[in-house]
Design a protein around this motif. Structure first.
Motif, PDB file in Angstrom:
ATOM      1  N   ASP A   8     -29.830 104.995  89.954  1.00 51.76           N
ATOM      2  CA  ASP A   8     -29.821 103.931  88.960  1.00 51.76           C
ATOM      3  C   ASP A   8     -29.770 104.479  87.539  1.00 51.76           C
ATOM      4  O   ASP A   8     -29.441 103.748  86.600  1.00 51.76           O
ATOM      5  CB  ASP A   8     -31.052 103.032  89.123  1.00 51.76           C
ATOM      6  CG  ASP A   8     -31.045 102.268  90.436  1.00 51.76           C
ATOM      7  OD1 ASP A   8     -29.952 102.093  91.015  1.00 51.76           O
ATOM      8  OD2 ASP A   8     -32.128 101.851  90.885  1.00 51.76           O
ATOM      9  N   ASN A   9     -30.104 105.748  87.367  1.00 50.57           N
ATOM     10  CA  ASN A   9     -30.002 106.427  86.073  1.00 50.57           C
ATOM     11  C   ASN A   9     -29.644 107.884  86.350  1.00 50.57           C
ATOM     12  O   ASN A   9     -30.429 108.805  86.102  1.00 50.57           O
ATOM     13  CB  ASN A   9     -31.324 106.314  85.300  1.00 50.57           C
ATOM     14  CG  ASN A   9     -31.189 106.673  83.822  1.00 50.57           C
ATOM     15  OD1 ASN A   9     -30.177 107.230  83.395  1.00 50.57           O
ATOM     16  ND2 ASN A   9     -32.205 106.361  83.041  1.00 50.57           N
ATOM     17  N   ALA A  41     -28.474 110.346  78.251  1.00 53.21           N
ATOM     18  CA  ALA A  41     -29.428 109.534  79.001  1.00 53.21           C
ATOM     19  C   ALA A  41     -30.649 109.220  78.158  1.00 53.21           C
ATOM     20  O   ALA A  41     -31.034 109.980  77.262  1.00 53.21           O
ATOM     21  CB  ALA A  41     -29.849 110.257  80.282  1.00 53.21           C
ATOM     22  N   ASP A  44     -35.591 104.878  81.547  1.00 57.02           N
ATOM     23  CA  ASP A  44     -35.383 103.506  82.006  1.00 57.02           C
ATOM     24  C   ASP A  44     -36.045 102.546  81.011  1.00 57.02           C
ATOM     25  O   ASP A  44     -37.125 102.824  80.488  1.00 57.02           O
ATOM     26  CB  ASP A  44     -36.008 103.310  83.395  1.00 57.02           C
ATOM     27  CG  ASP A  44     -35.397 104.238  84.429  1.00 57.02           C
ATOM     28  OD1 ASP A  44     -34.227 104.636  84.272  1.00 57.02           O
ATOM     29  OD2 ASP A  44     -36.107 104.592  85.396  1.00 57.02           O
ATOM     30  N   VAL A  69     -26.462 102.741  83.649  1.00 63.56           N
ATOM     31  CA  VAL A  69     -27.633 101.957  83.274  1.00 63.56           C
ATOM     32  C   VAL A  69     -27.236 100.690  82.506  1.00 63.56           C
ATOM     33  O   VAL A  69     -26.192 100.631  81.863  1.00 63.56           O
ATOM     34  CB  VAL A  69     -28.604 102.784  82.410  1.00 63.56           C
ATOM     35  CG1 VAL A  69     -29.148 103.945  83.193  1.00 63.56           C
ATOM     36  CG2 VAL A  69     -27.930 103.275  81.129  1.00 63.56           C
TER      37      VAL A  69
END
Length: 229
Positions: A8-9, A41, A44, A69
């Protein structure tokens, strides 16, 4: 709340894991060295402080390319690219080594960059080859097909930059490269993954036929800071 998955990331998992040696940091913001890969990055659900770290990392007018993301930046950031894509994972790929596929090295980079310029498979920079294994197929000493490993995170490795010279298409070379790369990834104990432009229906069909399953639809976004603070 669904449990967080590394995919997810994936850029964060790579840059804080197996690719940490290729990373540049400022606080919680992290990116690949600009000669390696444009990806970056954030944590989250990034906070205002995380975005401030990102602005300090890239500088005025700089960009953060955040793959996969879904994030909302502060209002001062401008969205300069949005590209829909799909994330695909090994769903039973019948991978196999390929005797004609050779491991490429730094000395091959000029020829690799030339092939990328002509085929546009996605970002490939002078030091991208440092991200993992790249394989190529040559005919008459000329590089006509290639592909390699990009994001590498614990347990997963992405296949990327798969391309074939326009004069050599229709021979199944891209499929052979993908299967050979998947074989090497599996032998290492990782699971092959890949990302594809959602508009490239032909490539998605090819990957599906090889045994890759769509895990999720994703978005690739680039956010740019103001020219001055």
């Amino acid at each position: 709340m669904a449990e967080h998955h590394p995919l997810d990331n994936p850029a964060l998992a790579a840059l804080t894991g197996p690719h940490a040696h290729l990373a540049e940091h400022h606080g919680t913001a992290v990116r690949y060295h600009p000669d390696v890969c444009p990806m970056a990055a954030l944590p989250d659900d990034p906070s205002t402080g995380d975005w401030a770290d990102a602005a300090a990392l890239v500088g005025p007018g700089g960009s953060m390319f955040l793959p996969v993301v879904t994030v909302r930046p502060p209002a001062v950031w401008q969205t300069t690219m949005q590209l829909p894509g799909v994330q695909m994972i090994d769903g039973g790929v019948e991978c196999a080594p390929d005797d004609e596929a050779v491991v490429l090295s730094a000395t091959d980079v000029p020829e690799m960059l030339d092939l990328v310029r002509r085929t546009r498979p996605g970002p490939f920079l002078p030091r991208t080859i440092e991200m993992g294994t790249y394989l190529g197929i040559r005919r008459d000493s000329r590089l006509i097909a290639m592909g390699g490993e990009r994001l590498r995170l614990p347990g997963w490795t992405e296949i990327s930059a798969v391309c074939t010279d326009p004069d050599s298409r229709g021979q199944g070379l891209a499929s052979r490269i993908v299967l050979a790369l998947a074989d090497g990834i599996r032998r290492r104990g990782d699971i092959p993954i890949l990302h594809a432009d959602a508009r490239n229906v032909g490539a998605i069909r090819l990957y599906a036929a090889l045994g890759f399953d769509v895990r999720r639809e994703v978005m690739f976004r680039v956010f740019t800071t103001p020219d001055r603070t």
